[in-house]
Design a protein around this motif. Sequence first.
Motif, PDB file in Angstrom:
ATOM      1  N   ASN A  20      45.983  38.428  30.386  1.00  0.00           N
ATOM      2  CA  ASN A  20      47.107  39.445  31.282  1.00  0.00           C
ATOM      3  C   ASN A  20      47.094  39.190  32.604  1.00  0.00           C
ATOM      4  O   ASN A  20      46.107  39.460  33.210  1.00  0.00           O
ATOM      5  N   ALA A  21      48.071  38.666  33.254  1.00  0.00           N
ATOM      6  CA  ALA A  21      47.967  38.557  34.726  1.00  0.00           C
ATOM      7  C   ALA A  21      48.449  39.470  35.618  1.00  0.00           C
ATOM      8  O   ALA A  21      48.602  39.239  36.812  1.00  0.00           O
ATOM      9  N   ASN A  22      48.645  40.608  35.163  1.00  0.00           N
ATOM     10  CA  ASN A  22      49.122  41.918  35.861  1.00  0.00           C
ATOM     11  C   ASN A  22      48.085  42.166  37.121  1.00  0.00           C
ATOM     12  O   ASN A  22      48.477  42.263  38.084  1.00  0.00           O
ATOM     13  N   PHE A  23      46.867  41.992  36.964  1.00  0.00           N
ATOM     14  CA  PHE A  23      46.204  42.388  38.028  1.00  0.00           C
ATOM     15  C   PHE A  23      45.801  41.103  38.955  1.00  0.00           C
ATOM     16  O   PHE A  23      45.124  41.150  40.132  1.00  0.00           O
ATOM     17  N   ALA A  24      46.114  39.938  38.159  1.00  0.00           N
ATOM     18  CA  ALA A  24      46.027  38.612  39.015  1.00  0.00           C
ATOM     19  C   ALA A  24      47.049  38.860  40.316  1.00  0.00           C
ATOM     20  O   ALA A  24      46.936  38.333  41.554  1.00  0.00           O
ATOM     21  N   TRP A  25      48.597  39.265  39.679  1.00  0.00           N
ATOM     22  CA  TRP A  25      49.545  39.331  40.724  1.00  0.00           C
ATOM     23  C   TRP A  25      49.056  40.308  41.880  1.00  0.00           C
ATOM     24  O   TRP A  25      49.339  39.978  42.971  1.00  0.00           O
ATOM     25  N   LEU A  26      48.559  41.508  41.582  1.00  0.00           N
ATOM     26  CA  LEU A  26      48.252  42.402  42.311  1.00  0.00           C
ATOM     27  C   LEU A  26      47.248  42.005  43.430  1.00  0.00           C
ATOM     28  O   LEU A  26      47.425  42.217  44.588  1.00  0.00           O
ATOM     29  N   GLN A  27      46.238  41.414  43.004  1.00  0.00           N
ATOM     30  CA  GLN A  27      45.309  40.863  43.706  1.00  0.00           C
ATOM     31  C   GLN A  27      45.716  39.692  44.775  1.00  0.00           C
ATOM     32  O   GLN A  27      45.412  39.677  45.659  1.00  0.00           O
ATOM     33  N   HIS A  28      46.645  38.896  44.219  1.00  0.00           N
ATOM     34  CA  HIS A  28      47.128  37.861  44.898  1.00  0.00           C
ATOM     35  C   HIS A  28      48.042  38.381  46.327  1.00  0.00           C
ATOM     36  O   HIS A  28      47.748  37.826  47.156  1.00  0.00           O
ATOM     37  N   ASN A  31      45.386  31.568  33.224  1.00  0.00           N
ATOM     38  CA  ASN A  31      44.260  30.803  33.777  1.00  0.00           C
ATOM     39  C   ASN A  31      43.528  30.312  32.784  1.00  0.00           C
ATOM     40  O   ASN A  31      42.790  30.608  31.878  1.00  0.00           O
ATOM     41  N   ASP A  32      43.487  28.699  33.039  1.00  0.00           N
ATOM     42  CA  ASP A  32      42.867  28.109  32.115  1.00  0.00           C
ATOM     43  C   ASP A  32      41.000  27.908  32.423  1.00  0.00           C
ATOM     44  O   ASP A  32      40.293  26.982  31.671  1.00  0.00           O
ATOM     45  N   GLY A  33      40.640  28.730  33.186  1.00  0.00           N
ATOM     46  CA  GLY A  33      39.356  28.722  33.901  1.00  0.00           C
ATOM     47  C   GLY A  33      39.039  27.965  35.067  1.00  0.00           C
ATOM     48  O   GLY A  33      38.067  28.238  35.601  1.00  0.00           O
ATOM     49  N   SER A  34      39.982  27.411  35.687  1.00  0.00           N
ATOM     50  CA  SER A  34      40.058  26.769  36.750  1.00  0.00           C
ATOM     51  C   SER A  34      40.060  27.713  38.069  1.00  0.00           C
ATOM     52  O   SER A  34      39.667  27.351  39.390  1.00  0.00           O
ATOM     53  N   LEU A  35      40.548  28.937  37.689  1.00  0.00           N
ATOM     54  CA  LEU A  35      40.837  29.990  38.943  1.00  0.00           C
ATOM     55  C   LEU A  35      39.473  31.078  38.713  1.00  0.00           C
ATOM     56  O   LEU A  35      39.914  31.882  39.623  1.00  0.00           O
ATOM     57  N   ASN A  36      38.598  30.606  38.059  1.00  0.00           N
ATOM     58  CA  ASN A  36      37.591  31.729  37.794  1.00  0.00           C
ATOM     59  C   ASN A  36      36.902  32.247  39.177  1.00  0.00           C
ATOM     60  O   ASN A  36      36.520  33.489  39.190  1.00  0.00           O
ATOM     61  N   ASP A  37      36.714  31.273  39.897  1.00  0.00           N
ATOM     62  CA  ASP A  37      35.895  31.423  41.372  1.00  0.00           C
ATOM     63  C   ASP A  37      36.767  31.669  42.632  1.00  0.00           C
ATOM     64  O   ASP A  37      36.435  31.527  43.490  1.00  0.00           O
ATOM     65  N   ASP A  38      38.277  31.635  42.045  1.00  0.00           N
ATOM     66  CA  ASP A  38      39.398  31.846  43.369  1.00  0.00           C
ATOM     67  C   ASP A  38      38.903  33.007  44.193  1.00  0.00           C
ATOM     68  O   ASP A  38      38.728  34.213  43.886  1.00  0.00           O
ATOM     69  N   PRO A  39      38.928  33.116  45.543  1.00  0.00           N
ATOM     70  CA  PRO A  39      38.751  33.956  46.472  1.00  0.00           C
ATOM     71  C   PRO A  39      39.542  35.235  46.338  1.00  0.00           C
ATOM     72  O   PRO A  39      39.363  36.224  46.879  1.00  0.00           O
ATOM     73  N   ARG A  40      40.692  34.905  45.786  1.00  0.00           N
ATOM     74  CA  ARG A  40      41.710  36.134  45.659  1.00  0.00           C
ATOM     75  C   ARG A  40      41.398  37.281  44.796  1.00  0.00           C
ATOM     76  O   ARG A  40      41.886  38.448  44.958  1.00  0.00           O
ATOM     77  N   TRP A  41      40.239  37.080  43.780  1.00  0.00           N
ATOM     78  CA  TRP A  41      39.858  38.141  42.922  1.00  0.00           C
ATOM     79  C   TRP A  41      38.794  38.811  43.693  1.00  0.00           C
ATOM     80  O   TRP A  41      37.590  38.815  42.948  1.00  0.00           O
ATOM     81  N   LYS A  42      39.050  39.565  44.685  1.00  0.00           N
ATOM     82  CA  LYS A  42      37.928  40.362  45.425  1.00  0.00           C
ATOM     83  C   LYS A  42      37.605  41.463  44.675  1.00  0.00           C
ATOM     84  O   LYS A  42      36.540  41.976  44.970  1.00  0.00           O
ATOM     85  N   TYR A  43      38.466  42.114  43.774  1.00  0.00           N
ATOM     86  CA  TYR A  43      38.080  42.990  43.074  1.00  0.00           C
ATOM     87  C   TYR A  43      37.466  42.835  41.510  1.00  0.00           C
ATOM     88  O   TYR A  43      37.499  43.938  41.078  1.00  0.00           O
ATOM     89  N   GLY A  44      37.662  41.776  41.301  1.00  0.00           N
ATOM     90  CA  GLY A  44      37.299  41.324  39.869  1.00  0.00           C
ATOM     91  C   GLY A  44      37.925  40.323  39.306  1.00  0.00           C
ATOM     92  O   GLY A  44      39.348  40.291  39.509  1.00  0.00           O
ATOM     93  N   LEU A  45      37.370  39.327  38.257  1.00  0.00           N
ATOM     94  CA  LEU A  45      38.333  38.382  37.921  1.00  0.00           C
ATOM     95  C   LEU A  45      39.537  38.838  36.672  1.00  0.00           C
ATOM     96  O   LEU A  45      38.811  39.836  35.504  1.00  0.00           O
ATOM     97  N   PRO A  46      40.526  38.913  36.670  1.00  0.00           N
ATOM     98  CA  PRO A  46      41.494  39.461  35.819  1.00  0.00           C
ATOM     99  C   PRO A  46      41.347  38.766  34.311  1.00  0.00           C
ATOM    100  O   PRO A  46      41.057  37.447  34.439  1.00  0.00           O
ATOM    101  N   PRO A  47      41.742  39.352  33.464  1.00  0.00           N
ATOM    102  CA  PRO A  47      41.396  38.899  32.008  1.00  0.00           C
ATOM    103  C   PRO A  47      42.763  37.645  31.916  1.00  0.00           C
ATOM    104  O   PRO A  47      43.878  37.790  32.426  1.00  0.00           O
ATOM    105  N   SER A  48      42.310  36.652  31.310  1.00  0.00           N
ATOM    106  CA  SER A  48      42.996  35.437  31.036  1.00  0.00           C
ATOM    107  C   SER A  48      44.515  35.907  30.328  1.00  0.00           C
ATOM    108  O   SER A  48      45.314  34.939  30.147  1.00  0.00           O
TER     109      SER A  48
END
Length: 356
Positions: free
Chosen positions: A310-318, A291-308
């Motif tokens: 490490n994408a583990n919780f970005a995958w899970l929330q996706h 995440n270069d910052g452009s995904l910070n407000d993405d609606p997929r992060w219902k449970y919180g913005l994952p750290p840039s």
Amino acid sequence: MEDKALATNNGNSADIGFEQKIWSAADVLRGNMDAAEYKHVVLGLIFLKYISDKFEERYLELQADNDDVEDKDAYTEKNVFFVPPSARWNVIAEAAHKEEIGSVIDDAMRSIEKENKRLKDILPKTYSRGELDKRRLGNVVDIFSNIKMVDHATGKDILGRAYEYCLGKFAEQEGKRAGEFFTPACVVQTLVEVLKPFKGRIYDPCCGSGGMFVQSAMFVDHHAGNLKDISVFGQDSNPTTWKLALMNLAIHSIEADLGPFNADTFHNDLHPQLKADFIMANPPFNLSDWNDGSLNDDPRWKYGLPPSGNANFAWLQHMIHHLSPVGKIGLVLANGSLSSQSGGEGEIRRKIIEDD
């Protein structure tokens, strides 16, 4: 990416003779090529022989019924790729020991792509390049000419097993890098057996070579289900791996929507409206700089913005974002995901558990 354990047994040990025969024949080609390059040469040639055998099988059926053997629709209606005369295996076999064998195979691949839109820009066309030993290539063509890829006695396509087996062998050779395209069959089978995807939409947002889909289809088939009851969706960011998946699924007669091209799942979700009944995935472990910052407000992060980092919780929330109300997820994550507190991951994990 962390090293994902690779199994030496692809789950096909009961029929290992045929698969080993294919692998041994293809291994003649290797020479000084590294596994990453060599696998596309081998898998493309196996795929070409497979569709040629399937075409011939349908050709003989039409001939026996006195139907038009060159009617393209007569093949596509049976989910068989149409192979134009210049690309048929007899033409390739006749050229096996000619210097132009590489060009003959490349031309065959182009002709097949032209006649079958599903395969456009998918097949490898690099057999004429100088570093590929044409004598060895001709020897492999000879060996393949004597192997029937379709088992007429049982009606089963034995090449599907061989393709998966060879993917596993390449994974062994490539080691750590193989995690990008291959998940061990034992891991995939476990996920499938737990989720039991009998009916509905199946999704893998980082599908690699398509192993999750193949095992899902096998599960349905083994339990006397109907493959028409499942729909397959996926994508992958690696263009070469995406093509491997399309070939793999075609070999297994699985129709799938993997998007019109390869794409980064986070930055270009090819299935934005999809709500899947079953999501199975083995995403790259601990992916950084996703995440270069452009995904910070993405609606997929219902449970919180994952750290840039490490994408583990970005995958899970996706995946949760794409889950239907009654859907189930089965995924493989790095062990650290169970306990990590860095970058807000602990809070994200807590919210996911509380919301379940």
